[in-house]
Enzyme design. Structure first.
Site, PDB file in Angstrom:
ATOM      1  CB  THR A 133     -15.187 -43.697   8.101  1.00 17.72           C
ATOM      2  OG1 THR A 133     -14.754 -44.675   9.039  1.00 17.72           O
ATOM      3  CG2 THR A 133     -16.043 -42.860   8.629  1.00 17.72           C
ATOM      4  CD  GLN A 169     -15.730 -47.031  12.106  1.00 19.29           C
ATOM      5  OE1 GLN A 169     -15.896 -48.163  11.239  1.00 19.29           O
ATOM      6  NE2 GLN A 169     -14.370 -46.823  12.604  1.00 19.29           N
ATOM      7  CG  ASP A 192     -18.373 -42.385  12.689  1.00 22.88           C
ATOM      8  OD1 ASP A 192     -18.181 -42.120  14.075  1.00 22.88           O
ATOM      9  OD2 ASP A 192     -17.218 -42.882  12.358  1.00 22.88           O
ATOM     10  CG  ASP A 219     -16.576 -41.031  18.310  1.00 20.69           C
ATOM     11  OD1 ASP A 219     -16.795 -40.602  19.313  1.00 20.69           O
ATOM     12  OD2 ASP A 219     -15.637 -41.641  17.979  1.00 20.69           O
ATOM     13  NE  ARG A 282     -14.450 -41.404  20.868  1.00 22.39           N
ATOM     14  CZ  ARG A 282     -14.266 -42.454  20.763  1.00 22.39           C
ATOM     15  NH1 ARG A 282     -13.609 -43.101  21.768  1.00 22.39           N
ATOM     16  NH2 ARG A 282     -14.598 -43.213  19.790  1.00 22.39           N
ATOM     17  CD1 TRP A 284     -10.209 -38.865  15.004  1.00 21.96           C
ATOM     18  CD2 TRP A 284     -11.662 -37.953  13.820  1.00 21.96           C
ATOM     19  NE1 TRP A 284     -10.150 -39.332  13.942  1.00 21.96           N
ATOM     20  CE2 TRP A 284     -11.051 -39.022  13.064  1.00 21.96           C
ATOM     21  CE3 TRP A 284     -12.589 -37.218  13.205  1.00 21.96           C
ATOM     22  CZ2 TRP A 284     -11.282 -39.131  11.597  1.00 21.96           C
ATOM     23  CZ3 TRP A 284     -13.050 -37.425  11.664  1.00 21.96           C
ATOM     24  CH2 TRP A 284     -12.249 -38.359  10.956  1.00 21.96           C
TER      25      TRP A 284
END
Length: 369
Positions: A133, A169, A192, A219, A282, A284
Site C-alpha cells: 500500500t 490499494q 486508499d 477507505d 470504519r 482501521w
C-alpha cells in the site's frame, strides 16, 4: 489497507466526477503578448522569484521537466517549486530532510497540474515482490512543513485492467510530515486515495486540507495523522458491483495516545453511486498497532444521499467494533445526516464540540494560505 472487495469493472478516468475530460488534461500555458508564460505570475528561470525557487515544465521551459528532478535539486530546507500546467506521469518522493517545501500550481487551477502514476499494492516490483500500500503512492511526502497549492495528486491504476492483481490499494498521495498543508488540491483514485499518516507511531503529525476535493471508493481517506479537512468535498464513486456497502469515505487509524484524529469541518460529502451505497467510515486498527483507537469527528457538514443514514458506520474487523472507537458527529445536515437510529450515530454535545475545532487539533500551528 486490507482489500475486501472484488475488482471494479469501471475505468478510473470515466469514474471521476470532478476530473472533466480524462484527468483534467492540462490547458495551454498562459500567454502575454503572444509568448507562452507557463509559470504565470510566478516568474521564470530568467526572472526567478527567489534563489530557492525552481521551475518545472514538462514542455522544457523550466529548470526541470519532472517534479522528482526538481525535488532532487532542492536539497535542504525552504525551497519552492512552481509547476507549469501539464501531466507529470511519475512517482515523486520528498524525504524528511527537505523541510518547509512549497509546491505551487502556476495556473492556480488544480485541474491544470496533475501528478499521476499507476502503481497498486499488488503491482510487481522490478526487483521482485510487490509495492504494498505505502509503496503504491504516486507522491510520498515525509518532510515537515510541506505546502501544496492548486495541484492534482492522482493514481489512475484500474482494477479492470489488472484482474490478476488482488492488492487493489492504489494511493495518490501519502503524507507523513508534521505541519503539512494543502490548499485547493485534488486527490483522485479508487481505493486508499489520500493517506494522511505520520512517520512513526509516537509522532502526531498535524495536517490541514482546505477547499480540497478527494474521491474514491474504499477507505479513500485513511491513516493516523491529526488531520483537519475544512471546506473540502469528498465524493464516492459509482461501482459496478452487486453488494453494499460499496465502500467507505474515512478509515482513521489514530494512535491510542493521540487525543485528536480526523476532523471534517464544514465539508460536503457527495456521491456518484445510488442512495445509501456507502458508509461514512470504519475504523482501521492495523496489525502493526493493535492499540490504535481511531478518531473521527464530522461536524457542520452536508452529507448527501449516497451515505447510509441509518447505519453510517461499519467494522473493518469484528474484534474492533466501531462502537468502541472515537466516532462522533455534530451539526451535520443533508439527507445522509438524518438521525433515525440514534444508537448508530453518536453525537457530540455542544460543550464537547468546543474542543473539536481547527485550533484545538492544530494547536500552535496556523497554516497560512
Amino acid at each position: 489497507m486490507p482489500s475486501q472487495f472484488p475488482l471494479s469493472r469501471r475505468g478510473f478516468l470515466t469514474a471521476s466526477a470532478a476530473a472533466g475530460a480524462a484527468l483534467g488534461l492540462a490547458s495551454a500555458p498562459a500567454r502575454a503578448g503572444g509568448r507562452p508564460r507557463p509559470f504565470g505570475r510566478y516568474g521564470s528561470p530568467a526572472a526567478r522569484r527567489t534563489p530557492k525557487t525552481l521551475y518545472v515544465d514538462p514542455r522544457g521551459q523550466g529548470d526541470f521537466t519532472s517534479v522528482q528532478a526538481a525535488v532532487n535539486a532542492a536539497a535542504g530546507s525552504g525551497w519552492t517549486l512552481i509547476l507549469a500546467p501539464g501531466i507529470y506521469r511519475e512517482t515523486v518522493a520528498v524525504d524528511a530532510t527537505r523541510t518547509e517545501a512549497t509546491w505551487i500550481g502556476a495556473s492556480k487551477n488544480s485541474r491544470d497540474v496533475v501528478i499521476v502514476y499507476d502503481n497498486a499494492a499488488g503491482t510487481p516490483k522490478p526487483g521482485g515482490g510487490t509495492y504494498g500500500t505505502s509503496g503504491s503512492a504516486t507522491t510520498t511526502v515525509q518532510a515537515d512543513g510541506f505546502t501544496a497549492r492548486d495541484i492534482t495528486f492522482a493514481n489512475d491504476w484500474l482494477r479492470a485492467d489488472h484482474p490478476e492483481i488482488t492488492g487493489t490499494q492504489a494511493v495518490a498521495i501519502k503524507v507523513q510530515g508534521d505541519r503539512s498543508a494543502f490548499w485547493r488540491c485534488r486527490f483522485l483514485g479508487h481505493q486508499d486515495t489520500l493517506y494522511a499518516d505520520s512517520m512513526a507511531l509516537g509522532t502526531f503529525a498535524r495536517q490541514y486540507f482546505a477547499h480540497c476535493y478527494a474521491e474514491g471508493d474504499v477507505d479513500f481517506v485513511f491513516g493516523r495523522a491529526t488531520a483537519v479537512y475544512e471546506h473540502c468535498r469528498f465524493h464516492t464513486l459509482a461501482r459496478d458491483v452487486d453488494f453494499t456497502p460499496k465502500g467507505m469515505v474515512f478509515a482513521p487509524s489514530t494512535a491510542g495516545a493521540n487525543p485528536y484524529g480526523y476532523l471534517a469541518l464544514k465539508c460536503r460529502i457527495t456521491s456518484g453511486a445510488e442512495d445509501g451505497a456507502y458508509k461514512l467510515a470504519r475504523p482501521w486498527v492495523p496489525s502493526s498497532d493493535t492499540t490504535a483507537w481511531p478518531s473521527l469527528v464530522v461536524r457542520d457538514t452536508w452529507i448527501g444521499r449516497g451515505i447510509d443514514a441509518v447505519a453510517p458506520y461499519t467494522n473493518m474487523r469484528e474484534e474492533y467494533p466501531w462502537q468502541s472507537m472515537r466516532f462522533r458527529e455534530f451539526g451535520n445536515t443533508g439527507p445522509g445526516a438524518v438521525i433515525s437510529a440514534p444508537e448508530n450515530r453518536p453525537q457530540l454535545g455542544a460543550e464537547e464540540a468546543e474542543s473539536h475545532t481547527r485550533e484545538a487539533y492544530l494547536r500552535d500551528w496556523r497554516p497560512a494560505a
